[in-house]
Design a protein around this motif. Structure first.
Motif, PDB file in Angstrom:
ATOM      1  N   LYS A 133       0.791  -1.244   0.000  1.00  0.00           N
ATOM      2  CA  LYS A 133       0.000   0.000   0.000  1.00  0.00           C
ATOM      3  C   LYS A 133       0.820   1.289   0.000  1.00  0.00           C
ATOM      4  N   ASN A 134       2.087   1.207  -0.375  1.00  0.00           N
ATOM      5  CA  ASN A 134       2.920   2.401  -0.480  1.00  0.00           C
ATOM      6  C   ASN A 134       2.923   2.921  -1.909  1.00  0.00           C
ATOM      7  N   LYS A 135       3.378   4.172  -2.059  1.00  0.00           N
ATOM      8  CA  LYS A 135       3.450   4.775  -3.389  1.00  0.00           C
ATOM      9  C   LYS A 135       4.503   4.083  -4.232  1.00  0.00           C
ATOM     10  N   THR A 136       4.187   3.928  -5.512  1.00  0.00           N
ATOM     11  CA  THR A 136       5.181   3.447  -6.469  1.00  0.00           C
ATOM     12  C   THR A 136       5.749   4.663  -7.186  1.00  0.00           C
ATOM     13  N   ARG A 137       6.514   4.446  -8.220  1.00  0.00           N
ATOM     14  CA  ARG A 137       7.130   5.563  -8.954  1.00  0.00           C
ATOM     15  C   ARG A 137       6.274   6.059 -10.102  1.00  0.00           C
ATOM     16  N   LEU A 138       5.050   5.550 -10.220  1.00  0.00           N
ATOM     17  CA  LEU A 138       4.203   5.899 -11.353  1.00  0.00           C
ATOM     18  C   LEU A 138       2.979   6.689 -10.943  1.00  0.00           C
ATOM     19  N   PHE A 171      -0.375  -4.721 -16.679  1.00  0.00           N
ATOM     20  CA  PHE A 171       0.822  -3.901 -16.531  1.00  0.00           C
ATOM     21  C   PHE A 171       1.669  -4.427 -15.369  1.00  0.00           C
ATOM     22  N   PRO A 172       2.972  -4.685 -15.589  1.00  0.00           N
ATOM     23  CA  PRO A 172       3.832  -5.166 -14.506  1.00  0.00           C
ATOM     24  C   PRO A 172       4.286  -3.998 -13.613  1.00  0.00           C
ATOM     25  N   LEU A 173       3.652  -3.850 -12.503  1.00  0.00           N
ATOM     26  CA  LEU A 173       3.957  -2.769 -11.565  1.00  0.00           C
ATOM     27  C   LEU A 173       4.997  -3.240 -10.561  1.00  0.00           C
ATOM     28  N   PHE A 174       6.106  -2.497 -10.462  1.00  0.00           N
ATOM     29  CA  PHE A 174       7.163  -2.837  -9.513  1.00  0.00           C
ATOM     30  C   PHE A 174       7.125  -1.870  -8.345  1.00  0.00           C
ATOM     31  N   CYS A 175       7.194  -2.398  -7.135  1.00  0.00           N
ATOM     32  CA  CYS A 175       7.213  -1.573  -5.933  1.00  0.00           C
ATOM     33  C   CYS A 175       8.650  -1.494  -5.410  1.00  0.00           C
ATOM     34  N   PRO A 176       9.207  -0.280  -5.288  1.00  0.00           N
ATOM     35  CA  PRO A 176      10.578  -0.153  -4.800  1.00  0.00           C
ATOM     36  C   PRO A 176      10.722  -0.474  -3.307  1.00  0.00           C
ATOM     37  N   LYS A 177       9.638  -0.373  -2.573  1.00  0.00           N
ATOM     38  CA  LYS A 177       9.738  -0.642  -1.133  1.00  0.00           C
ATOM     39  C   LYS A 177       9.708  -2.139  -0.818  1.00  0.00           C
ATOM     40  N   CYS A 178       8.689  -2.850  -1.279  1.00  0.00           N
ATOM     41  CA  CYS A 178       8.605  -4.283  -0.971  1.00  0.00           C
ATOM     42  C   CYS A 178       9.275  -5.151  -2.042  1.00  0.00           C
ATOM     43  N   ARG A 179       9.727  -4.506  -3.126  1.00  0.00           N
ATOM     44  CA  ARG A 179      10.492  -5.164  -4.188  1.00  0.00           C
ATOM     45  C   ARG A 179       9.744  -6.332  -4.833  1.00  0.00           C
ATOM     46  N   GLN A 180       8.445  -6.158  -4.985  1.00  0.00           N
ATOM     47  CA  GLN A 180       7.639  -7.173  -5.657  1.00  0.00           C
ATOM     48  C   GLN A 180       7.051  -6.589  -6.931  1.00  0.00           C
ATOM     49  N   GLU A 181       6.835  -7.455  -7.900  1.00  0.00           N
ATOM     50  CA  GLU A 181       6.213  -7.062  -9.156  1.00  0.00           C
ATOM     51  C   GLU A 181       4.847  -7.706  -9.227  1.00  0.00           C
ATOM     52  N   THR A 182       3.837  -6.907  -9.562  1.00  0.00           N
ATOM     53  CA  THR A 182       2.456  -7.374  -9.610  1.00  0.00           C
ATOM     54  C   THR A 182       1.826  -6.915 -10.906  1.00  0.00           C
TER      55      THR A 182
END
Length: 46
Positions: free
Chosen positions: A14-19, A30-41
């Motif tokens: 639930k944190n902000k991504t770079r997009l 769309f492959p969304l990458f989270c820089p905090k939890c380092r997961q791609e969804t």
């Protein structure tokens, strides 16, 4: 014409991504990458 934009939030942590997305943005599988939890969804935005 004013378009509102918002940060895409990670569906896992639930944190902000770079997009940011606008009201007229459409994403499908769309492959969304989270820089905090380092997961791609894969996400869909309509």
């Amino acid at each position: 014409m004013l378009n509102k934009s918002e940060w895409i939030l990670c569906p896992v942590c639930k944190n902000k991504t770079r997009l940011k997305i606008r009201e007229d943005t459409e994403l499908k599988n769309f492959p969304l990458f989270c820089p905090k939890c380092r997961q791609e969804t894969l996400i869909n935005v309509f």
